[in-house]
Scaffold this active site. Structure first.
Site, PDB file in Angstrom:
ATOM      1  N   ARG A  87       0.414  -4.993   4.074  1.00  0.00           N
ATOM      2  CA  ARG A  87       1.100  -3.951   3.020  1.00  0.00           C
ATOM      3  C   ARG A  87       0.484  -2.445   3.557  1.00  0.00           C
ATOM      4  NH1 ARG A  87      -3.633  -1.861   1.050  1.00  0.00           N
ATOM      5  NH2 ARG A  87      -5.353  -3.223   0.612  1.00  0.00           N
ATOM      6  N   GLY A 164       0.160  -0.877  -3.193  1.00  0.00           N
ATOM      7  CA  GLY A 164       0.527  -1.148  -1.815  1.00  0.00           C
ATOM      8  C   GLY A 164       1.691  -2.007  -1.472  1.00  0.00           C
ATOM      9  N   GLY A 175       2.418  -4.919  -4.045  1.00  0.00           N
ATOM     10  CA  GLY A 175       2.745  -4.358  -5.376  1.00  0.00           C
ATOM     11  C   GLY A 175       1.590  -3.632  -6.102  1.00  0.00           C
ATOM     12  N   CYS A 193      -9.760   2.819  -0.489  1.00  0.00           N
ATOM     13  CA  CYS A 193      -8.327   3.411  -0.336  1.00  0.00           C
ATOM     14  C   CYS A 193      -8.836   4.806   0.576  1.00  0.00           C
ATOM     15  CB  CYS A 193      -7.739   3.933  -1.386  1.00  0.00           C
ATOM     16  SG  CYS A 193      -6.906   2.354  -2.319  1.00  0.00           S
TER      17      CYS A 193
END
Length: 243
Positions: A87, A164, A175, A193
């Site tokens: 992702r 993501g 998702g 993140c």
């Protein structure tokens, strides 16, 4: 544009007239490798026209995942397993009390636009939070959904939901994750993140003083999803791979 991000045309991602998205809720925690294998199988079936689109709600046991932009330095303490994943995004935490929603939609039939799709996911989260009178906001330089926390100091904001996604043959997978009541100390072992600014932290609905349950959130998620992406059809809980 809102804060440099694309605003959402609410008709942009409406499902085709003959389409209702399967809506499934796992009845047990799902190991990350099992979830990825399940998504891989379902995405291939959707792309081939052999299965309907799917939103799969679940919880994971405690773990960290690293996206395509992840750095090894973002893992500060290996207290839980770390999984590399395809992702987008960097390092994040998943665990009990966090609602993960894996979204498998055929964008070729809807709108083949990745940026607009991410805006749609943000809108879905924002509308879900509004159900609980929480104002979620987009940020130009930070992916995800944020809430202002003036109680923590000037300019302080906390992330309440992460996004993501990955596409294969224009079918999405991975998702969103929404913090309902996870152990927020588990985020201390990572740089969430990639955000290092001390003005930005992590929160949850319960941390904000809202005594909501996962079932409450699931109802709000489904209602908001249908407003943005179109109708869904609830299926029985799945305990095995969904094909």
């Amino acid at each position: 544009m809102v804060n440099g991000r694309e605003t959402l045309d609410l008709h942009a991602f409406g499902a085709p007239a003959d389409n209702a998205v399967d809506w499934q809720i796992a009845d047990r925690p799902v190991a990350y490798p099992e979830a990825v294998a399940t998504m891989e199988t379902r995405v291939a079936a959707i792309a081939a026209g052999d299965a309907p689109e799917l939103v799969w709600l679940l919880e994971h046991p405690p773990l960290y995942t690293s996206g395509t932009s992840g750095k090894s330095s973002d893992l500060l303490d290996s207290r839980f397993p770390l999984f590399a994943t395809g992702r987008g995004g960097q390092v994040t935490y998943h665990g009990p009390g966090q609602r993960v929603a894996y979204v498998m939609l055929d964008l070729k039939r809807r709108r083949p636009d990745v940026r607009a799709f991410v805006a749609g996911l943000e809108e879905w989260i924002i509308r879900t939070l509004a159900t609980f009178n929480v104002k979620g906001e987009r940020r130009e330089d930070r992916v995800g959904v944020w809430v202002k926390r003036p109680d923590k100091g000037p300019g302080h904001e906390d992330k309440i939901a992460a996004i993501g996604v990955r596409l294969r043959r224009w079918v999405s997978f991975h998702g969103i994750s929404l913090n309902v009541e996870p152990d927020l100390s588990h985020f201390d072992a990572i740089v969430p993140c990639g955000v290092t600014d001390p003005r930005y932290g992590v929160t949850s609905l319960v941390d904000l003083g809202l005594p909501v349950t996962m079932a409450d959130v699931d109802v709000a998620l489904r209602q908001a999803f249908e407003e943005v992406f179109g109708p869904s059809e609830l299926r029985l809980p799945e305990t095995a791979t969904m094909a």
